[in-house]
Motif scaffolding. Structure first.
Motif: not given
Length: 452
Positions: A67-68, A70-71, A75, A151-152, A154-155, A301
């Protein structure tokens, strides 16, 4: 005034507050389960759920890294207004998360007893811990999708939809968990397993909600043909970049979780009452720690979006804003937790002796979360540019050279149980110092370019 024309601190707060509320709600879901279990089932059941936490943390480690990574890419793509690339990254990440969830479910269910044996779970809580763990592990594919989906979102700058999602999850858990503990509506009484079933019902409800809500609102990450195509046919070159960015964070989480497992083993040596105190302490700390982590996520982000938009000159201001907000938000939360520490611990535990132990340990470590919050701002802003190795190495130094050996050594001295949390506090402080120095003297001198 449009969102982008607002001052940075206002945009940061508009993004941050729903993110903080989401993380608090996520923690609250686990807290309410712990309250239900501790008050309605008993201390042994609470100790069982506390013992399972580091296992869950371990299994989520690579997912958090995924997730980290991909974010950061989402972003940057969102900052560059490249919607097709946003969907490619999101679809590839969701597909990978589902496959990982299936593997975790298979391995975890088959080897539950062996995992608990390694933890040294006290014999009096081993059977109920195993039953709870098997239910949770079996539903990891859906849980992994739930974590990655929020998570995505939030990106792309959306922290409101994840907040709605967690409100729904919490509401479902508030009904399902006590209903299955007490046998409401003619349902069977499941004891500690009710907490697991309540969590599962919550995240499954959220997945259905997201599918419908995102399509009805026609939002950027709505499950349309492009997103489904990206999920069914993942871009493996893109996945390699995601993993290159995410695996260091995942490795850091793995090492941290292994350290947590060792700590639980140390705590278990002091008996099931100490394990229950550990569980209550973790719940209280999460309310202070998650807001600090939220500020770090927001900084990462905002940094990624600035890089994608070609505005790397904003990174210094984003970092300063994150550090100031950590002081203004995390600091007062720490003060409140000290002021009401006995009442907070008593939410989870009824035994006066265990309450005293948990409160004492809380006083030892709580202040150091302010340093932890500063460290995640520094590491988050560096990760937004693709700098992932240095933050990982610095964090691992603190875990492997301070936290873990300190906990082992100090727990065997006259400090006993208290020594474990002294080691945690020392690790958080050194993490802040090292991350800050690397940011100031090394990272700020490099040339920042977009990755997608």
């Amino acid at each position: 005034m449009s969102f982008q024309s607002k001052p940075l601190w206002q945009r940061f707060l508009i993004f941050l507050l729903p993110l903080m509320a989401s993380n608090i709600l996520q923690s609250l879901s686990g807290t309410l389960n712990s309250i239900y279990v501790g008050q309605l089932v008993g201390v042994d059941a609470l100790a069982a759920t506390a013992t399972f936490f580091p296992i869950m943390f371990f299994l989520l480690s690579f997912l958090i890294g995924l997730s980290s990574g991909s974010t950061v890419l989402i972003g940057q793509a969102w900052g560059a207004k490249n919607i097709d690339k946003v969907k490619q990254v999101a679809g590839t990440t969701l597909a990978t998360a589902f496959v990982l969830g299936v593997l975790v479910a298979i391995v975890g269910v088959i080897w539950t007893d062996q995992i608990l044996s390694v933890l040294g779970v006290p014999a009096d809580i081993a059977p109920i811990t195993a039953s709870y763990a098997r239910v949770m592990l079996g539903c990891m594919p859906g849980f992994f999708l739930f974590i990655v989906a929020t998570s995505v979102l939030r990106g792309v700058g959306d922290t409101i939809t994840p907040l709605f999602s967690l409100l729904l999850s919490l509401a479902v858990g508030l009904v399902v968990t006590p209903a299955l503990i007490l046998g409401w509506f003619g349902l069977p009484q499941l004891g500690v397993i009710a907490a697991a079933v309540g969590s599962i019902a919550g995240f499954l409800s959220v997945l259905v909600f997201l599918f419908v809500y995102l399509r009805v609102r026609n939002m950027p990450l709505a499950p349309d043909g492009k997103l489904w195509a990206a999920m069914l046919h993942p871009d493996f070159a893109l996945l390699g970049l995601i993993l290159r960015l995410g695996l260091p964070a995942g490795l850091q989480m793995v090492v941290s979780s292994i350290s947590g497992i060792v700590v639980v083993g140390l705590v278990n040596r002091f008996g099931s009452s100490a394990t229950a105190a550990y569980g209550a302490l973790g719940q209280v700390m999460s309310y202070v720690q998650f807001p600090a982590m939220s500020i770090g996520i927001a900084a990462s982000i905002f940094g990624a979006q600035a890089i994608g938009a070609g505005k790397s000159d904003q990174l210094g201001a984003i970092t300063r804003t994150g550090l100031v907000l950590n002081l203004l938000i995390t600091g007062p939360l720490i003060a409140l937790a000290y002021l009401f520490s006995q009442h907070l611990v008593a939410l989870f535990i009824t035994d006066p002796e265990v309450i005293d132990v948990a409160e004492t340990l809380l006083h030892v470590v709580l202040w150091s979360i302010l340093a932890f919050g500063g460290s995640v701002v520094f590491s988050g802003i560096m990760r937004s540019s693709g700098t992932v190795i240095a933050p990982m190495v610095l964090s691992l130094i603190c875990i492997l050279c301070i936290e873990l050996p300190g906990a082992i050594v100090l727990s065997q001295t006259s400090m006993g149980l208290t020594g474990i949390w002294v080691a945690y506090a020392a690790s958080f402080v050194m993490m802040f110092v090292l991350q800050g120095c690397w940011y100031r003297f090394v990272w700020r001198k490099k040339t920042i370019t977009a990755l997608v």
